[in-house]
Enzyme design. Structure first.
Site, PDB file in Angstrom:
ATOM      1  N   CYS A 108       0.820  -1.211   0.000  1.00 55.42           N
ATOM      2  CA  CYS A 108       0.000   0.000   0.000  1.00 55.42           C
ATOM      3  C   CYS A 108       0.859   1.270   0.000  1.00 55.42           C
ATOM      4  O   CYS A 108       0.340   2.376  -0.106  1.00 55.42           O
ATOM      5  CB  CYS A 108      -0.956   0.006   1.185  1.00 55.42           C
ATOM      6  SG  CYS A 108      -2.126  -1.365   1.115  1.00 55.42           S
TER       7      CYS A 108
ATOM      8  N   CYS B  84     -13.057   0.638   8.883  1.00 50.49           N
ATOM      9  CA  CYS B  84     -12.302   0.213   7.700  1.00 50.49           C
ATOM     10  C   CYS B  84     -12.418   1.257   6.601  1.00 50.49           C
ATOM     11  O   CYS B  84     -13.475   1.834   6.393  1.00 50.49           O
ATOM     12  CB  CYS B  84     -12.850  -1.116   7.186  1.00 50.49           C
ATOM     13  SG  CYS B  84     -12.932  -2.394   8.445  1.00 50.49           S
TER      14      CYS B  84
ATOM     15  N   VAL C 171     -12.790   0.901  -0.218  1.00 50.69           N
ATOM     16  CA  VAL C 171     -12.077   0.167  -1.268  1.00 50.69           C
ATOM     17  C   VAL C 171     -12.474   0.842  -2.577  1.00 50.69           C
ATOM     18  O   VAL C 171     -13.612   0.729  -3.011  1.00 50.69           O
ATOM     19  CB  VAL C 171     -12.467  -1.319  -1.256  1.00 50.69           C
ATOM     20  CG1 VAL C 171     -11.878  -2.035  -2.458  1.00 50.69           C
ATOM     21  CG2 VAL C 171     -11.988  -1.967   0.028  1.00 50.69           C
TER      22      VAL C 171
ATOM     23  N   LYS D 151      -9.885   6.517   4.772  1.00 52.76           N
ATOM     24  CA  LYS D 151     -11.213   6.167   5.269  1.00 52.76           C
ATOM     25  C   LYS D 151     -12.305   6.621   4.315  1.00 52.76           C
ATOM     26  O   LYS D 151     -13.179   5.840   3.968  1.00 52.76           O
ATOM     27  CB  LYS D 151     -11.424   6.802   6.658  1.00 52.76           C
ATOM     28  CG  LYS D 151     -12.820   6.602   7.229  1.00 52.76           C
ATOM     29  CD  LYS D 151     -13.017   5.191   7.725  1.00 52.76           C
ATOM     30  CE  LYS D 151     -14.464   4.835   7.934  1.00 52.76           C
ATOM     31  NZ  LYS D 151     -15.215   4.596   6.688  1.00 52.76           N
TER      32      LYS D 151
ATOM     33  N   HIS E 108      -9.174   4.356  -0.931  1.00 53.43           N
ATOM     34  CA  HIS E 108      -7.843   3.739  -0.924  1.00 53.43           C
ATOM     35  C   HIS E 108      -7.599   2.902  -2.179  1.00 53.43           C
ATOM     36  O   HIS E 108      -7.573   1.679  -2.125  1.00 53.43           O
ATOM     37  CB  HIS E 108      -7.699   2.899   0.346  1.00 53.43           C
ATOM     38  CG  HIS E 108      -6.339   2.316   0.551  1.00 53.43           C
ATOM     39  ND1 HIS E 108      -5.195   2.801  -0.057  1.00 53.43           N
ATOM     40  CD2 HIS E 108      -5.915   1.274   1.329  1.00 53.43           C
ATOM     41  CE1 HIS E 108      -4.139   2.088   0.319  1.00 53.43           C
ATOM     42  NE2 HIS E 108      -4.553   1.152   1.154  1.00 53.43           N
TER      43      HIS E 108
END
Lengths: 399, 494
Positions: free
Chosen positions: A88, A213, A216, A340, A344
């Site tokens: 990442c 989390c 995505v 967040k 990401h």
């Protein structure tokens, strides 16, 4: 220590695509979107680029291996393009390649561009990784949330924190990032949430719920770098330079030697110490104006506050709950919504973090603009708590 | 002279209440209504005949009077008995031997093909040790018998394993005589490549098979040893057919009180392992010196073995054994979970389960066999640091010496939890997936899967022990990968 690269390299232009579930776009379109904005900002055209660094993590669901996907999508003028991959932290690695090329004098103008097209898998979350023919035969069955959730158990045990208090601090972190992301029209997740929503969300990996989390997302981010002199010649105003750029990688000691207690990032501490030294920062809590940290999960952000020496060890919960890192706080963190809420797209994230710091230092952050920030920091992490790549970058107004 | 010198057993932690099985099938067959008594052991999704065999062998070798595996230099043979071995062509006993660091110049063999494979293995070991062919042999019986949904076997079977150490001398049980009667009586069969047994009528099996064949073998072994049937103190004869053992005892003149607990209420019938399981169970209670023990097993004929207990058998050896494992059981009425674990129902597992990454690099499996099967890491001879895996350069940041590590197995080392999580995202057949970092008491650590763990049971500091388990299955190629996982220490296990 080496002399370092402080003020040797300037940011000429940056661009960032809208992040999110970009069903209509492939990696190629996302790359072009970020690239065009960066060119416009830099005031150059593609023929002026000397070399490019390209970051993407999941080549199997993106564009394949090598530098060709970038060279082809952007129709680059037959220059060198290097694909880099460091989990990442891949985006920071691409930036590092371009910055070092300019600092060395090998290139006048270089491009770093990161992209990830994640929403072509058919399910939520990240695909699993194999890790090679041996690891596949013994490594624990895990996911990113489960790996990072491990921090919570060790942090609680070390500092005597109840699950309830930890969950409250984690909820505050997510509520803050959602509030920030709501002001960012390029962000993936733009709805504010309440502490109750965060606390009552479905469990993903104990103690992390859904709102602990990050998104995505699909997206791309680009940065064009040059020397401060050339930037000035090209008419660039309010020049932002690189003050420090440091990477630290695990060597297996956290995973295999009993000296690590599981509650912090060994590498982040090393990268931060070296970066502060390179940038000449003595008191981070007083000198850093703002930062973007690798908030893949709320608990990562919590312990990173301490690893970056911004909160005292064991003091992050109090700082978080006091609003120290909120947009109106002393050191605003994730002003753009962070991983967040901005999202990401793995290979792009390191450059996306720099994009927000650059906008803030250029006084172009719109409704999110902070009052006269001087020093912006990014912390980009890849891997898992026990084995990872930590990148810390510091940028600020040219001196 | 040869004897049994140590015993051990393994029973999976999970028990399925038979009432759950009965409740599921009453709609189609009302006779299930009366069949819901007791419980049976069921393997977790990551257990099979091999993993259970390894654990039973560890129980037999690790504690009490018998030496630990490392000290077993005199152990020269390993017999693995089962009809449910995961590999038809790859020696299963070799996997068990490697997991126990008992590979190398030793005889290892799979004994299979009949429900009496367990007693046949024991008899072969006793004969080898009685003669010049072996000094010390380990006999392991293990079975995880597949049964069709709503079959009698589904209710009757239990998953489990037992191990016996056979060596020269009197031991705990001195071997007096053995007889094998071979008769191709097909009470049931499982064709090569078939998933399930095909069974004939129970009354015919009892009246024409067991009642005729078993007494012949039993009488023959008694005659061979010159012992009267009435002198037998303990008679072990496993059968899923009700009162079959009583019938045999009565017909040959063995007293009724010689029949012990066949464990059907608490464990179920463990196939080829069951005679050895019952024998271990008997020994765990301590035996009166001089007691005569007769063990028989039926399957296309009959094995019959006669033993006499020695003074050493009076006191239990302190194994976990059948009794210890039964006490650690966790009863469940989750019939659907049993079906899922045994692939008896087509589940939507989600796309995360689809990844075809399970092709195993066999060259790696071989190169790292001590690491993967025997949990062997390294000990740095320069700084003393224990580490897993073993590498060329020491992991200790203060050392970093090159080429200094000697082999060190973490198999029997005590460990505790450093970090953990319960992950609901990752695909695992028994969610949530528990994993985390464990640290070994004497040094060393790694990130491990936890198994046989309940939600809410783990915490930082929880003591764990290592167990041999299935890491993953490659359904496409029919391969099974094994590795070690951490299990919370519980009760008398701790």
């Amino acid at each position: 220590m080496a002399r370092g690269i402080k003020d040797k390299v300037a940011i000429l232009g940056m661009g960032c695509s809208r992040f999110g579930e970009r069903w209509e776009s492939g990696a190629e379109e996302l790359m072009v979107e970020a690239y065009e904005e960066a060119l416009l900002d830099a005031g150059i055209d593609g023929s002026q680029l000397d070399a490019a660094w390209f970051s993407t993590h999941y080549e199997e669901i993106n564009v394949g291996k090598g530098g060709l996907p970038l060279a082809t999508a952007l129709r680059l003028p037959n220059i060198a393009v290097t694909r880099v991959e460091n989990f990442c932290a891949s985006g920071s690695e691409a930036f590092r390649g371009a910055v070092y090329a300019v600092a060395s004098g090998a290139c006048d103008i270089a491009l770093a561009l990161g992209v990830e097209k994640l929403k072509d898998t058919g399910y939520g979350g990240l695909p699993g990784s194999l890790g090679g023919t041996l690891n596949a035969q013994w490594a624990a069955t895990g996911s990113a949330p489960g790996n990072f959730a491990q921090l919570a158990s060790a942090y609680r045990a070390k500092h005597g924190v109840s699950r309830k208090d930890l969950k409250r601090a984690l909820a505050h972190i997510s509520v803050k990032s959602h509030a920030n992301g709501a002001k960012n029209d390029k962000a993936h997740l733009r709805k504010p949430i309440t502490e109750e929503q965060a606390l009552n969300a479905p469990m993903i990996a104990e103690p992390l719920g859904l709102f602990d989390c990050c998104g995505v997302s699909d997206g791309a981010a680009a940065c064009i770098v040059t020397t401060p002199e050339i930037a000035k010649q090209l008419g660039k105003e309010r020049i932002v330079t690189v003050k420090a750029l440091q990477l630290s990688l695990s060597n297996g000691s956290e995973a295999g030697h009993n000296s690590w207690d599981g509650s912090y990032f060994h590498t982040t501490r090393i990268a931060a110490r070296k970066a502060y030294e390179e940038a000449g920062i003595k008191k981070p809590r007083e000198e850093v104006s703002m930062f973007e940290c690798h908030d893949c999960f709320s608990v990562t952000e919590l312990v990173t506050m301490e690893d970056l020496q911004l909160s005292a060890e064991g003091g992050a919960i109090t700082d978080v709950l006091d609003g120290f890192y909120d947009a109106e706080g002393t050191i605003p963190c994730q002003i753009d919504g962070g991983l967040k809420c901005f999202g990401h797209p793995i290979g792009a994230s390191g450059i996306r973090m720099l994009y927000e710091m650059y906008l803030q230092l250029s006084h172009r952050a719109g409704p999110r603009q902070l009052d006269a920030p001087r020093i912006g920091m990014t912390h980009n992490l890849g891997g898992s708590p026990m084995s990872n790549v930590a990148a810390v970058c510091i940028i600020g107004a040219a001196e | 002279m040869a004897g049994i010198s140590a015993y051990g057993a393994y029973v999976p932690r999970l028990r399925l209440a038979r009432s759950a099985i009965a409740a599921a099938h009453q709609w189609s067959d009302p006779s299930f209504k009366g069949k819901g008594k007791g419980e049976r052991a069921i393997a977790n999704w990551d257990e099979d005949a091999i993993t259970m065999a390894v654990e039973a062998a560890r129980d037999c070798l690790a504690h009490g009077a018998a030496p630990g595996p490392e000290a077993s230099a005199s152990l020269d043979a390993l017999y693995l008995a089962s009809t449910t071995l995961p590999f038809a062509d790859r020696q299963n006993a070799g996997i068990v031997a490697t997991a126990l660091s008992l590979d190398g110049q030793r005889r290892t063999l799979d004994i299979t093909g009949s429900q009496r494979a367990g007693t046949t293995a024991l008899l072969e070991a006793l004969h080898a040790v009685s003669g010049p062919y072996s000094d010390q042999a380990l006999v392991v019986g293990t079975d995880k018998r597949p049964a069709k949904v709503a079959s009698a076997g589904e209710l009757a079977y239990g998953d489990g394993a037992a191990a016996l150490l056979v060596e020269e001398g009197e031991g705990l049980l001195t071997f007096l005589a053995g007889v094998t009667e071979t008769t191709d009586f097909v009470d049931h069969f499982r064709g090569a490549g078939e998933a399930f047994d095909y069974t004939w009528e129970e009354r015919w099996i009892r009246d024409e098979g067991i009642s005729q064949i078993v007494p012949e073998a039993v009488n023959a072994v008694l005659a061979k040893a010159g012992v009267e049937a009435s002198a037998i103190d303990h008679f072990i004869f496993p059968s899923t057919i009700g009162r079959a053992a009583d019938g045999v005892a009565k017909s040959v003149g063995i007293k009724a009180e010689a029949l012990g607990d066949n464990l059907s209420a608490t464990l179920g019938e463990c196939g080829t392992a069951h005679a050895l399981v019952m024998l271990s169970h008997l020994l765990e209670g301590g035996l009166k010196p001089g007691a005569l023990v007769l063990v028989a097993a039926f399957g296309q004929g009959c094995d019959a073995l006669l033993f006499r207990a020695t003074e050493a058998a009076a006191a239990p050896q302190g194994k976990l054994g059948v009794r210890g494992h039964l006490a650690l059981g966790k009863t469940s009425d989750n019939y659907m979970q049993y079906l899922a674990f045994n692939d008896l129902v087509t589940l939507e597992k989600g796309m995360r389960a689809e990844r075809d990454d399970y092709k195993t690099a066999l060259s790696v499996t071989y190169r790292k066999r001590d690491m993967l099967l025997a949990l062997e890491g390294g000990k740095c001879t320069q700084c003393g640091t224990l580490q897993f895996p073993r590498t060329d350069i020491c992991v200790n940041p203060q050392c970093g010496a090159h080429h200094t590590q000697e082999p060190h197995s973490f198999r029997d080392s005590k460990a505790s939890v450093l970090t953990w999580s319960a992950d609901y995202l990752t695909y695992i057949p028994n969610p949530p997936s528990h994993y985390g970092m464990i640290t070994f008491e004497d040094g060393g650590r790694f990130m491990t899967d936890f198994t046989d763990v309940d939600v809410g049971e783990l915490d930082v500091g929880t003591p764990v022990k290592m167990m041999f388990r299935i890491k993953s299955r490659d359904g496409l190629r029919g391969f099974v990968r094994y590795f070690w996982k951490a299990v919370p220490q519980r009760g008398q296990d701790a």
